[in-house]
Design a protein around this motif. Structure first.
Motif, PDB file in Angstrom:
ATOM      1  N   UNK A  39       1.178  -0.951   0.158  1.00  0.00           N
ATOM      2  CA  UNK A  39       0.039   0.282  -0.357  1.00  0.00           C
ATOM      3  C   UNK A  39       0.618   1.668  -0.571  1.00  0.00           C
ATOM      4  N   UNK A  40       0.586   2.460  -0.582  1.00  0.00           N
ATOM      5  CA  UNK A  40       0.409   3.913  -1.371  1.00  0.00           C
ATOM      6  C   UNK A  40       0.036   4.451  -0.011  1.00  0.00           C
ATOM      7  N   UNK A  41       1.173   5.534   0.399  1.00  0.00           N
ATOM      8  CA  UNK A  41      -0.185   6.167   0.803  1.00  0.00           C
ATOM      9  C   UNK A  41      -0.518   7.875  -0.232  1.00  0.00           C
ATOM     10  N   UNK A  42      -1.108   8.834  -0.032  1.00  0.00           N
ATOM     11  CA  UNK A  42      -1.705   9.523  -1.267  1.00  0.00           C
ATOM     12  C   UNK A  42      -1.105  11.539  -0.348  1.00  0.00           C
ATOM     13  N   UNK A  43      -2.698  10.883   0.883  1.00  0.00           N
ATOM     14  CA  UNK A  43      -2.842  11.651   1.613  1.00  0.00           C
ATOM     15  C   UNK A  43      -3.153  11.966   2.710  1.00  0.00           C
ATOM     16  N   UNK A  44      -2.540  12.809   4.271  1.00  0.00           N
ATOM     17  CA  UNK A  44      -3.201  12.812   5.582  1.00  0.00           C
ATOM     18  C   UNK A  44      -3.459  14.027   5.869  1.00  0.00           C
TER      19      UNK A  44
END
Length: 371
Positions: A39-44
């Motif tokens: 999994x790869x994050x984009x935004x928090x």
């Protein structure tokens, strides 16, 4: 003598009621793995909710991590989807395939994914959403692909390009409504690609380090923009656009490339940088220094932070890291530095100073009473 007495009283208060601890140094981070491997994050967002994408069979699916729960957002009927941004209300935007195999910008709210349409062409993709619900990205028209801004009332609006350009894309929008991204400046393929800022109906060229290539990736509510720019042959450097100045943020080890992905309202910047072994390391840039995030986590954890994609105003970071052969999204939570007890020598020095003041006072009182 009265002044001497006041000084002595203040000295007592400073030592006895002043700080009895010293800060232990730079902040550190606790790690929480999120979701599945790959999994790869984009935004928090400012609530610590994370949006990104993960491997689902032979495709990718957008995800939302909220309240310690990992949610697969699905698609628009096709095979793949990816999240691009999330606002403080937990609304997610990104891109997803539909039944026809077209890629469409989507908005995900209240458990439902909806198609935002295009500028008249086949495909579109959403990159960010602000706290007013304004969405930006890139969409096809009948004459090309262009940056767009979307609101429920006005729909999808073409933001155009920099002068002479034939392509543009929007990457971020702040709560004031200022948009940043990148645009060709002239005809493809020889034209340079420059970071832009779009405000009050006009698009402005933010320039680049050497005139060739740059992109604005994120903008905070103070109007500070980060991204990257070509800094030499096959080398890109993270950059900051602020107060009319373009600043090269350099790299962790002084060579190779770096990319800045996000900036919070405190001016903290996160991204990735090459290191000596040509691998990538996530960085935190603050107070004029680029710091390897792997040095700010417990070394016994075994994790290496390879890239940092987003940072919120609570200083939480959405990152990607690896541990042995496992690589996935990580949530980095700041840990308050452990205070160090004030040294005995500091306290002793204070007590000796008080003794010296009192001794001098008693001496003068005695000498004065004999006159």
């Amino acid at each position: 003598m009265a002044m001497r007495h006041r000084f002595t009283t203040m000295l007592f208060l400073t030592i006895l009621t002043g700080p009895l601890v010293a800060q232990a140094g730079p902040i550190s981070y606790a790690i929480t793995p999120i979701g599945t491997v790959g999994g790869v994050p984009a935004s928090i967002n400012n609530g610590g909710e994370v949006a990104g994408y993960f491997a689902s069979g032979e495709s990718t699916h957008a995800f939302l991590y909220t309240a310690n729960t990992f949610v697969d957002l699905g698609t628009l009927g096709g095979g793949s989807s990816r999240a691009g941004g999330i606002n403080d209300a937990g609304v997610v935007v990104g891109s997803a395939e539909n039944f026809a195999g077209e890629t469409r910008a989507f908005i995900y709210a209240n458990g439902t994914m909806s198609d935002l349409g295009t500028l008249g062409g086949a495909n579109s993709s959403a990159a960010a959403i602000n706290n007013k619900g304004q969405i930006v990205g890139v969409a096809d028209s009948v004459s090309g692909s262009f940056a767009f801004a979307y609101t429920p009332d006005a729909g999808m609006q073409n933001l155009g390009t920099l002068p002479g350009g034939v392509f543009s894309r929007a990457e971020s929008i702040n709560d004031v409504g200022t948009v940043v991204g990148g645009s060709l400046v002239g005809d493809f393929p020889l034209a340079p690609f420059h970071a832009f800022e779009y405000a009050s109906g006009s698009m402005y060229d933010l320039g680049s380090l050497n005139g060739a290539w740059s992109v604005g990736k994120a903008i905070n509510n103070n109007g500070e923009t980060v991204g990257w720019s070509n800094a030499g042959f096959n080398v890109d450097h993270a950059v900051l656009y602020a107060d009319g100045l373009l600043t090269d943020l350099g790299t962790l080890n002084g060579f190779g490339s770096s990319l800045a992905y996000d900036i919070n309202d405190a001016g903290q910047i996160v991204g990735s940088s090459e290191v000596y072994d040509r691998e990538s390391r996530g960085f935190l840039y603050e107070e004029g220094a680029m710091i390897d995030l792997t040095t700010l986590i417990d070394s016994a954890s075994g994790w290496t932070i390879e890239s940092a994609y987003s940072i919120n105003n609570q200083h939480q970071i959405a990152a990607f890291g690896c541990k042995a052969d496992v690589c996935q999204t990580l949530l980095l939570d700041p840990v308050t530095p452990v205070p160090e007890p004030q040294t005995d020598s500091t306290l002793l020095a204070g007590l000796l100073l008080i003794r010296w003041v009192l001794r001098g006072r008693r001496t003068r009182v005695h000498l004065g009473s004999g006159g």
